[in-house]
Design a protein around this motif. Structure first.
Motif, PDB file in Angstrom:
ATOM      1  N   LYS A 188      35.582  91.138  17.429  1.00  0.00           N
ATOM      2  CA  LYS A 188      36.120  90.575  18.658  1.00  0.00           C
ATOM      3  C   LYS A 188      37.355  89.759  18.304  1.00  0.00           C
ATOM      4  CE  LYS A 188      31.785  90.383  21.143  1.00  0.00           C
ATOM      5  NZ  LYS A 188      30.846  89.557  21.874  1.00  0.00           N
ATOM      6  N   GLN A 189      38.373  89.908  19.111  1.00  0.00           N
ATOM      7  CA  GLN A 189      39.594  89.165  18.880  1.00  0.00           C
ATOM      8  C   GLN A 189      39.529  87.850  19.642  1.00  0.00           C
ATOM      9  OE1 GLN A 189      43.085  91.418  19.588  1.00  0.00           O
ATOM     10  NE2 GLN A 189      44.460  89.694  19.383  1.00  0.00           N
ATOM     11  N   ALA A 190      39.994  86.797  19.012  1.00  0.00           N
ATOM     12  CA  ALA A 190      40.003  85.492  19.664  1.00  0.00           C
ATOM     13  C   ALA A 190      41.054  85.496  20.780  1.00  0.00           C
ATOM     14  CB  ALA A 190      40.314  84.402  18.655  1.00  0.00           C
ATOM     15  N   ILE A 191      40.690  84.925  21.901  1.00  0.00           N
ATOM     16  CA  ILE A 191      41.600  84.828  23.035  1.00  0.00           C
ATOM     17  C   ILE A 191      42.412  83.552  22.885  1.00  0.00           C
ATOM     18  CG2 ILE A 191      41.769  84.643  25.539  1.00  0.00           C
ATOM     19  CD1 ILE A 191      40.719  87.326  24.621  1.00  0.00           C
ATOM     20  N   SER A 192      43.705  83.656  23.012  1.00  0.00           N
ATOM     21  CA  SER A 192      44.540  82.462  22.992  1.00  0.00           C
ATOM     22  C   SER A 192      45.501  82.519  24.168  1.00  0.00           C
ATOM     23  CB  SER A 192      45.302  82.344  21.674  1.00  0.00           C
ATOM     24  OG  SER A 192      46.131  83.464  21.494  1.00  0.00           O
ATOM     25  N   CYS A 193      45.634  81.401  24.817  1.00  0.00           N
ATOM     26  CA  CYS A 193      46.525  81.277  25.970  1.00  0.00           C
ATOM     27  C   CYS A 193      47.683  80.358  25.599  1.00  0.00           C
ATOM     28  CB  CYS A 193      45.766  80.714  27.169  1.00  0.00           C
ATOM     29  SG  CYS A 193      44.388  81.744  27.705  1.00  0.00           S
ATOM     30  N   VAL A 194      48.772  80.466  26.319  1.00  0.00           N
ATOM     31  CA  VAL A 194      49.919  79.605  26.067  1.00  0.00           C
ATOM     32  C   VAL A 194      49.581  78.179  26.469  1.00  0.00           C
ATOM     33  CG1 VAL A 194      51.597  81.467  26.346  1.00  0.00           C
ATOM     34  CG2 VAL A 194      50.939  80.122  28.316  1.00  0.00           C
ATOM     35  N   ALA A 195      50.372  77.242  25.990  1.00  0.00           N
ATOM     36  CA  ALA A 195      50.149  75.825  26.292  1.00  0.00           C
ATOM     37  C   ALA A 195      50.171  75.604  27.803  1.00  0.00           C
ATOM     38  CB  ALA A 195      51.228  74.985  25.615  1.00  0.00           C
ATOM     39  N   GLY A 196      49.248  74.799  28.268  1.00  0.00           N
ATOM     40  CA  GLY A 196      49.166  74.504  29.685  1.00  0.00           C
ATOM     41  C   GLY A 196      48.270  75.445  30.462  1.00  0.00           C
ATOM     42  N   THR A 197      47.691  76.415  29.768  1.00  0.00           N
ATOM     43  CA  THR A 197      46.760  77.335  30.412  1.00  0.00           C
ATOM     44  C   THR A 197      45.475  77.390  29.617  1.00  0.00           C
ATOM     45  OG1 THR A 197      47.579  79.278  29.225  1.00  0.00           O
ATOM     46  CG2 THR A 197      48.639  78.780  31.332  1.00  0.00           C
ATOM     47  N   ALA A 198      44.422  77.856  30.241  1.00  0.00           N
ATOM     48  CA  ALA A 198      43.119  77.982  29.588  1.00  0.00           C
ATOM     49  C   ALA A 198      42.497  79.315  29.991  1.00  0.00           C
ATOM     50  CB  ALA A 198      42.206  76.830  30.000  1.00  0.00           C
ATOM     51  N   TRP A 199      41.605  79.819  29.154  1.00  0.00           N
ATOM     52  CA  TRP A 199      40.942  81.097  29.417  1.00  0.00           C
ATOM     53  C   TRP A 199      39.878  80.918  30.491  1.00  0.00           C
ATOM     54  CZ3 TRP A 199      41.832  85.962  28.905  1.00  0.00           C
ATOM     55  CH2 TRP A 199      40.800  86.880  29.076  1.00  0.00           C
ATOM     56  N   ASP A 200      39.914  81.781  31.480  1.00  0.00           N
ATOM     57  CA  ASP A 200      38.917  81.784  32.551  1.00  0.00           C
ATOM     58  C   ASP A 200      38.092  83.057  32.414  1.00  0.00           C
ATOM     59  OD1 ASP A 200      37.429  81.384  34.833  1.00  0.00           O
ATOM     60  OD2 ASP A 200      39.028  81.977  36.203  1.00  0.00           O
ATOM     61  N   ALA A 201      36.833  82.901  32.025  1.00  0.00           N
ATOM     62  CA  ALA A 201      35.972  84.059  31.788  1.00  0.00           C
ATOM     63  C   ALA A 201      35.678  84.819  33.079  1.00  0.00           C
ATOM     64  CB  ALA A 201      34.670  83.619  31.136  1.00  0.00           C
ATOM     65  N   ALA A 202      35.692  84.134  34.196  1.00  0.00           N
ATOM     66  CA  ALA A 202      35.386  84.795  35.466  1.00  0.00           C
ATOM     67  C   ALA A 202      36.457  85.816  35.838  1.00  0.00           C
ATOM     68  CB  ALA A 202      35.242  83.759  36.570  1.00  0.00           C
ATOM     69  N   THR A 203      37.716  85.476  35.554  1.00  0.00           N
ATOM     70  CA  THR A 203      38.811  86.382  35.910  1.00  0.00           C
ATOM     71  C   THR A 203      39.347  87.136  34.701  1.00  0.00           C
ATOM     72  OG1 THR A 203      40.465  84.650  35.601  1.00  0.00           O
ATOM     73  CG2 THR A 203      39.542  84.916  37.826  1.00  0.00           C
ATOM     74  N   ASN A 204      38.837  86.796  33.506  1.00  0.00           N
ATOM     75  CA  ASN A 204      39.314  87.400  32.253  1.00  0.00           C
ATOM     76  C   ASN A 204      40.825  87.285  32.122  1.00  0.00           C
ATOM     77  OD1 ASN A 204      36.789  88.130  31.263  1.00  0.00           O
ATOM     78  ND2 ASN A 204      36.821  90.074  32.334  1.00  0.00           N
ATOM     79  N   SER A 205      41.327  86.088  32.356  1.00  0.00           N
ATOM     80  CA  SER A 205      42.764  85.854  32.211  1.00  0.00           C
ATOM     81  C   SER A 205      43.017  84.382  31.949  1.00  0.00           C
ATOM     82  CB  SER A 205      43.501  86.293  33.490  1.00  0.00           C
ATOM     83  OG  SER A 205      43.075  85.490  34.577  1.00  0.00           O
ATOM     84  N   CYS A 206      44.252  84.071  31.564  1.00  0.00           N
ATOM     85  CA  CYS A 206      44.659  82.694  31.369  1.00  0.00           C
ATOM     86  C   CYS A 206      45.071  82.127  32.719  1.00  0.00           C
ATOM     87  CB  CYS A 206      45.826  82.618  30.397  1.00  0.00           C
ATOM     88  SG  CYS A 206      45.373  83.159  28.730  1.00  0.00           S
ATOM     89  N   VAL A 207      44.574  80.933  33.007  1.00  0.00           N
ATOM     90  CA  VAL A 207      44.901  80.275  34.271  1.00  0.00           C
ATOM     91  C   VAL A 207      45.484  78.901  33.959  1.00  0.00           C
ATOM     92  CG1 VAL A 207      43.158  81.503  35.616  1.00  0.00           C
ATOM     93  CG2 VAL A 207      42.558  79.371  34.498  1.00  0.00           C
ATOM     94  N   PRO A 208      46.355  78.413  34.833  1.00  0.00           N
ATOM     95  CA  PRO A 208      46.926  77.076  34.599  1.00  0.00           C
ATOM     96  C   PRO A 208      45.836  76.007  34.589  1.00  0.00           C
ATOM     97  CG  PRO A 208      48.102  78.240  36.357  1.00  0.00           C
ATOM     98  CD  PRO A 208      46.894  79.051  36.006  1.00  0.00           C
ATOM     99  N   GLN A 209      45.969  75.060  33.656  1.00  0.00           N
ATOM    100  CA  GLN A 209      45.009  73.964  33.573  1.00  0.00           C
ATOM    101  C   GLN A 209      45.345  72.934  34.632  1.00  0.00           C
ATOM    102  OE1 GLN A 209      45.403  72.675  29.481  1.00  0.00           O
ATOM    103  NE2 GLN A 209      43.381  73.517  29.022  1.00  0.00           N
TER     104      GLN A 209
END
Length: 56
Positions: free
Chosen positions: A32-53
């Motif tokens: 499994k590859q680690a998920i990393s989001c850009v600064a100011g965002t966090a991983w949302d498992a419900a939508t499987n995407s990075c969302v703004p914090q």
């Protein structure tokens, strides 16, 4: 006798990769590859995407 040795050697070369895959010699799909989001965002498992914090 020579044909038998040649045939067995050819068979071993053909079967060996198949046996390696059958025993799990390849890790394809198991890592499994680690998920990393850009600064100011966090991983949302419900939508499987990075969302703004949101700051509280």
């Amino acid at each position: 006798m020579m044909k038998l040795k040649f045939g067995l050697a050819a068979l071993a070369l053909v079967v060996t990769p198949s046996l390696a895959l059958a025993t799990g010699g390849c890790n394809y799909g198991k890592q499994k590859q680690a998920i990393s989001c850009v600064a100011g965002t966090a991983w949302d498992a419900a939508t499987n995407s990075c969302v703004p914090q949101t700051s509280s």
